[in-house]
Enzyme design. Structure first.
Site, PDB file in Angstrom:
ATOM      1  N   ASP A 182      29.720  30.378  44.614  1.00  0.00           N
ATOM      2  CA  ASP A 182      28.358  30.720  44.171  1.00  0.00           C
ATOM      3  C   ASP A 182      28.357  31.205  42.722  1.00  0.00           C
ATOM      4  O   ASP A 182      27.433  30.892  41.958  1.00  0.00           O
ATOM      5  CB  ASP A 182      27.752  31.800  45.067  1.00  0.00           C
ATOM      6  N   ASN A 197      42.127  27.999  39.032  1.00  0.00           N
ATOM      7  CA  ASN A 197      42.906  27.827  40.255  1.00  0.00           C
ATOM      8  C   ASN A 197      42.526  29.013  41.141  1.00  0.00           C
ATOM      9  O   ASN A 197      43.046  30.116  40.959  1.00  0.00           O
ATOM     10  CB  ASN A 197      44.403  27.829  39.960  1.00  0.00           C
ATOM     11  N   TYR A 222      55.843  26.296  44.575  1.00  0.00           N
ATOM     12  CA  TYR A 222      55.109  26.523  43.324  1.00  0.00           C
ATOM     13  C   TYR A 222      55.986  26.466  42.076  1.00  0.00           C
ATOM     14  O   TYR A 222      55.471  26.580  40.960  1.00  0.00           O
ATOM     15  CB  TYR A 222      54.381  27.871  43.398  1.00  0.00           C
ATOM     16  N   ARG A 240      44.113  24.169  54.174  1.00  0.00           N
ATOM     17  CA  ARG A 240      44.068  23.971  52.714  1.00  0.00           C
ATOM     18  C   ARG A 240      43.286  22.712  52.322  1.00  0.00           C
ATOM     19  O   ARG A 240      43.124  22.411  51.143  1.00  0.00           O
ATOM     20  CB  ARG A 240      45.488  23.894  52.142  1.00  0.00           C
ATOM     21  N   HIS A 281      45.184  22.869  41.227  1.00  0.00           N
ATOM     22  CA  HIS A 281      46.148  23.404  42.190  1.00  0.00           C
ATOM     23  C   HIS A 281      47.530  22.932  41.799  1.00  0.00           C
ATOM     24  O   HIS A 281      47.725  21.742  41.517  1.00  0.00           O
ATOM     25  CB  HIS A 281      45.814  22.970  43.622  1.00  0.00           C
ATOM     26  N   HIS A 315      39.790  28.097  49.684  1.00  0.00           N
ATOM     27  CA  HIS A 315      39.566  27.648  51.052  1.00  0.00           C
ATOM     28  C   HIS A 315      38.643  28.573  51.840  1.00  0.00           C
ATOM     29  O   HIS A 315      38.340  28.285  53.005  1.00  0.00           O
ATOM     30  CB  HIS A 315      40.915  27.541  51.784  1.00  0.00           C
TER      31      HIS A 315
HETATM   32  C1  DQA Z   1      47.249  26.898  45.300  1.00  0.00           C
HETATM   33  C2  DQA Z   1      47.133  26.312  46.700  1.00  0.00           C
HETATM   34  C3  DQA Z   1      46.450  27.281  47.632  1.00  0.00           C
HETATM   35  O1  DQA Z   1      46.329  26.724  48.932  1.00  0.00           O
HETATM   36  C4  DQA Z   1      47.262  28.564  47.714  1.00  0.00           C
HETATM   37  O2  DQA Z   1      46.589  29.511  48.550  1.00  0.00           O
HETATM   38  C5  DQA Z   1      47.598  29.138  46.411  1.00  0.00           C
HETATM   39  C6  DQA Z   1      47.947  28.248  45.301  1.00  0.00           C
HETATM   40  C7  DQA Z   1      48.035  25.967  44.348  1.00  0.00           C
HETATM   41  O3  DQA Z   1      47.969  26.191  43.153  1.00  0.00           O
HETATM   42  O4  DQA Z   1      48.734  25.058  44.808  1.00  0.00           O
HETATM   43  O5  DQA Z   1      47.685  30.343  46.252  1.00  0.00           O
HETATM   44  O6  DQA Z   1      45.938  27.034  44.763  1.00  0.00           O
END
Ligand code: DQA
Length: 149
Positions: free
Chosen positions: A87, A74, A23, A111, A100, A80
């Protein structure tokens, strides 16, 4: 209403220290700043919410009906799993941009599912935190198109 709601889901408060190899090292504050700056370049404000609690996110999405023109979200891991978050987004019927930071398409199979994908007008995946700026600008284009249309 020239305002966007920016929603960040669970664990994104730990951006900068959380799995930086996936990240990056930018923080949630950096995310909120790049989104706010991008929106401001088009005359929009941003209200930012981050929570580790699904209900808090849902309440913020419901409140957006009153004073926001669109939602940049996000949903993190809730992407997931969460029917109720999807909703809520459907219920308010505002245009949505799904963001993401990582390239979820090249990660674990769980994912690959997104409950938000089909209801979002904009998708920005795997562009790091710059993706939030792209998402805000593309969402504002969608909002402008609706206003014309
Ligand atoms: C995420 C991807 C998701 O799978 C993960 O659970 C996250 C961050 C992303 O920004 O890449 O917490 O949303």
């Amino acid at each position: 209403m020239r305002r966007l709601l920016l929603v960040n889901g669970p664990n994104l408060n730990l951006l900068g220290v959380r799995e930086p190899h996936i990240y990056g090292t930018d923080t949630l504050g950096d995310v909120e700043r790049v989104t706010t700056d991008a929106a401001a370049s088009r005359g929009f404000e941003v209200r930012a919410v981050q929570s580790n609690h699904e209900g808090v996110l849902i309440d913020a999405i419901h409140a957006a009906r009153e004073d926001c023109a669109g939602i940049v979200i996000n949903p993190a891991g809730l992407t997931h799993t969460s029917v109720v978050l999807a909703d809520a987004l459907k219920a308010v019927a505002l245009p949505v941009a799904e963001v993401h930071i990582s390239d979820v398409g090249s990660r674990e199979s769980f994912r690959q599912v997104s409950y938000v994908r089909d209801l979002a007008a904009v998708h920005v995946i795997g562009q790091g935190i710059a993706g939030y700026a792209q998402a805000a600008l593309r969402l504002i284009d969608v909002i402008a198109g609706q206003a014309e249309g």
